[in-house]
Design a protein around this motif. Structure first.
Motif, PDB file in Angstrom:
ATOM      1  N   MET A 146     -14.305 -26.614  32.138  1.00  0.00           N
ATOM      2  CA  MET A 146     -13.431 -26.671  30.984  1.00  0.00           C
ATOM      3  C   MET A 146     -12.641 -25.388  30.822  1.00  0.00           C
ATOM      4  SD  MET A 146     -12.527 -28.666  28.592  1.00  0.00           S
ATOM      5  CE  MET A 146     -12.132 -28.919  26.920  1.00  0.00           C
ATOM      6  N   GLN A 147     -13.226 -24.278  31.176  1.00  0.00           N
ATOM      7  CA  GLN A 147     -12.548 -22.996  31.015  1.00  0.00           C
ATOM      8  C   GLN A 147     -11.270 -22.946  31.848  1.00  0.00           C
ATOM      9  OE1 GLN A 147     -14.838 -19.638  32.188  1.00  0.00           O
ATOM     10  NE2 GLN A 147     -13.413 -18.165  31.331  1.00  0.00           N
ATOM     11  N   THR A 148     -11.324 -23.400  33.094  1.00  0.00           N
ATOM     12  CA  THR A 148     -10.156 -23.367  33.961  1.00  0.00           C
ATOM     13  C   THR A 148      -9.029 -24.218  33.387  1.00  0.00           C
ATOM     14  OG1 THR A 148     -11.600 -23.097  35.855  1.00  0.00           O
ATOM     15  CG2 THR A 148      -9.351 -23.761  36.307  1.00  0.00           C
ATOM     16  N   ALA A 196      -3.066 -23.038  28.731  1.00  0.00           N
ATOM     17  CA  ALA A 196      -2.459 -21.937  27.986  1.00  0.00           C
ATOM     18  C   ALA A 196      -1.332 -21.299  28.792  1.00  0.00           C
ATOM     19  CB  ALA A 196      -3.518 -20.898  27.622  1.00  0.00           C
ATOM     20  N   ASN A 197      -1.542 -21.096  30.076  1.00  0.00           N
ATOM     21  CA  ASN A 197      -0.504 -20.501  30.929  1.00  0.00           C
ATOM     22  C   ASN A 197       0.703 -21.420  31.060  1.00  0.00           C
ATOM     23  OD1 ASN A 197      -1.941 -18.159  31.344  1.00  0.00           O
ATOM     24  ND2 ASN A 197      -2.894 -18.894  33.225  1.00  0.00           N
ATOM     25  N   ALA A 198       0.437 -22.716  31.218  1.00  0.00           N
ATOM     26  CA  ALA A 198       1.523 -23.683  31.344  1.00  0.00           C
ATOM     27  C   ALA A 198       2.345 -23.737  30.054  1.00  0.00           C
ATOM     28  CB  ALA A 198       0.967 -25.064  31.683  1.00  0.00           C
ATOM     29  N   LEU A 199       1.662 -23.695  28.930  1.00  0.00           N
ATOM     30  CA  LEU A 199       2.375 -23.718  27.656  1.00  0.00           C
ATOM     31  C   LEU A 199       3.211 -22.453  27.467  1.00  0.00           C
ATOM     32  CD1 LEU A 199      -0.348 -25.289  25.347  1.00  0.00           C
ATOM     33  CD2 LEU A 199       1.824 -26.322  26.030  1.00  0.00           C
ATOM     34  N   GLN A 238       3.471 -23.137  20.525  1.00  0.00           N
ATOM     35  CA  GLN A 238       2.746 -21.878  20.324  1.00  0.00           C
ATOM     36  C   GLN A 238       1.383 -22.139  19.694  1.00  0.00           C
ATOM     37  OE1 GLN A 238       5.786 -19.666  18.185  1.00  0.00           O
ATOM     38  NE2 GLN A 238       6.019 -18.290  19.928  1.00  0.00           N
ATOM     39  N   GLY A 239       1.334 -23.065  18.756  1.00  0.00           N
ATOM     40  CA  GLY A 239       0.054 -23.434  18.158  1.00  0.00           C
ATOM     41  C   GLY A 239      -0.892 -24.017  19.189  1.00  0.00           C
ATOM     42  N   GLN A 240      -0.376 -24.868  20.056  1.00  0.00           N
ATOM     43  CA  GLN A 240      -1.206 -25.451  21.115  1.00  0.00           C
ATOM     44  C   GLN A 240      -1.671 -24.382  22.096  1.00  0.00           C
ATOM     45  OE1 GLN A 240       0.950 -28.664  22.940  1.00  0.00           O
ATOM     46  NE2 GLN A 240       0.893 -29.931  21.106  1.00  0.00           N
ATOM     47  N   ALA A 241      -0.794 -23.454  22.427  1.00  0.00           N
ATOM     48  CA  ALA A 241      -1.163 -22.391  23.368  1.00  0.00           C
ATOM     49  C   ALA A 241      -2.250 -21.504  22.770  1.00  0.00           C
ATOM     50  CB  ALA A 241       0.064 -21.555  23.731  1.00  0.00           C
ATOM     51  N   ARG A 267      -4.509 -22.406  20.560  1.00  0.00           N
ATOM     52  CA  ARG A 267      -5.772 -23.161  20.583  1.00  0.00           C
ATOM     53  C   ARG A 267      -6.360 -23.203  21.983  1.00  0.00           C
ATOM     54  NH1 ARG A 267      -2.780 -25.976  16.921  1.00  0.00           N
ATOM     55  NH2 ARG A 267      -2.092 -27.580  18.359  1.00  0.00           N
ATOM     56  N   ALA A 268      -5.507 -23.382  22.996  1.00  0.00           N
ATOM     57  CA  ALA A 268      -5.988 -23.395  24.378  1.00  0.00           C
ATOM     58  C   ALA A 268      -6.562 -22.044  24.762  1.00  0.00           C
ATOM     59  CB  ALA A 268      -4.864 -23.799  25.326  1.00  0.00           C
ATOM     60  N   ALA A 269      -5.914 -20.978  24.322  1.00  0.00           N
ATOM     61  CA  ALA A 269      -6.418 -19.631  24.632  1.00  0.00           C
ATOM     62  C   ALA A 269      -7.764 -19.393  23.945  1.00  0.00           C
ATOM     63  CB  ALA A 269      -5.394 -18.586  24.189  1.00  0.00           C
TER      64      ALA A 269
END
Length: 82
Positions: free
Chosen positions: A1-3, A9-12, A69-72, A74-76
């Protein structure tokens, strides 16, 4: 899950960067259209329809960036928590 979270996050972030670049291009196009039309007042009845459409597109991209940005973020957070 971490990957997956780190990849997401990087894609966003890359998508956000691209959208910001597109906003810069739209800003240039708006300025050029306003210069050509000789009217930079969007409230004016003689304001360029193209400039209005470009402004609308730019505003939509800004809203998309805010959402992404909000999604990124949360992913981070998920990436850090894992």
């Amino acid at each position: 899950m971490q990957t997956t979270s780190r990849y997401e996050a990087n894609a966003l972030r890359a998508l956000i960067s691209d959208l910001r670049w597109r906003i810069q291009m739209l800003d240039s196009d708006i300025a050029e259209e306003e210069r050509k039309a000789g009217n930079a007042d969007p409230g004016s009845p003689t304001y360029s329809m193209l400039a209005l459409a470009l402004r609308s597109r730019r505003d939509n991209l800004r809203a998309s960036i805010a959402m992404l940005q909000g999604q990124a973020e949360r992913a981070a957070e998920l990436s850090r928590a894992a």
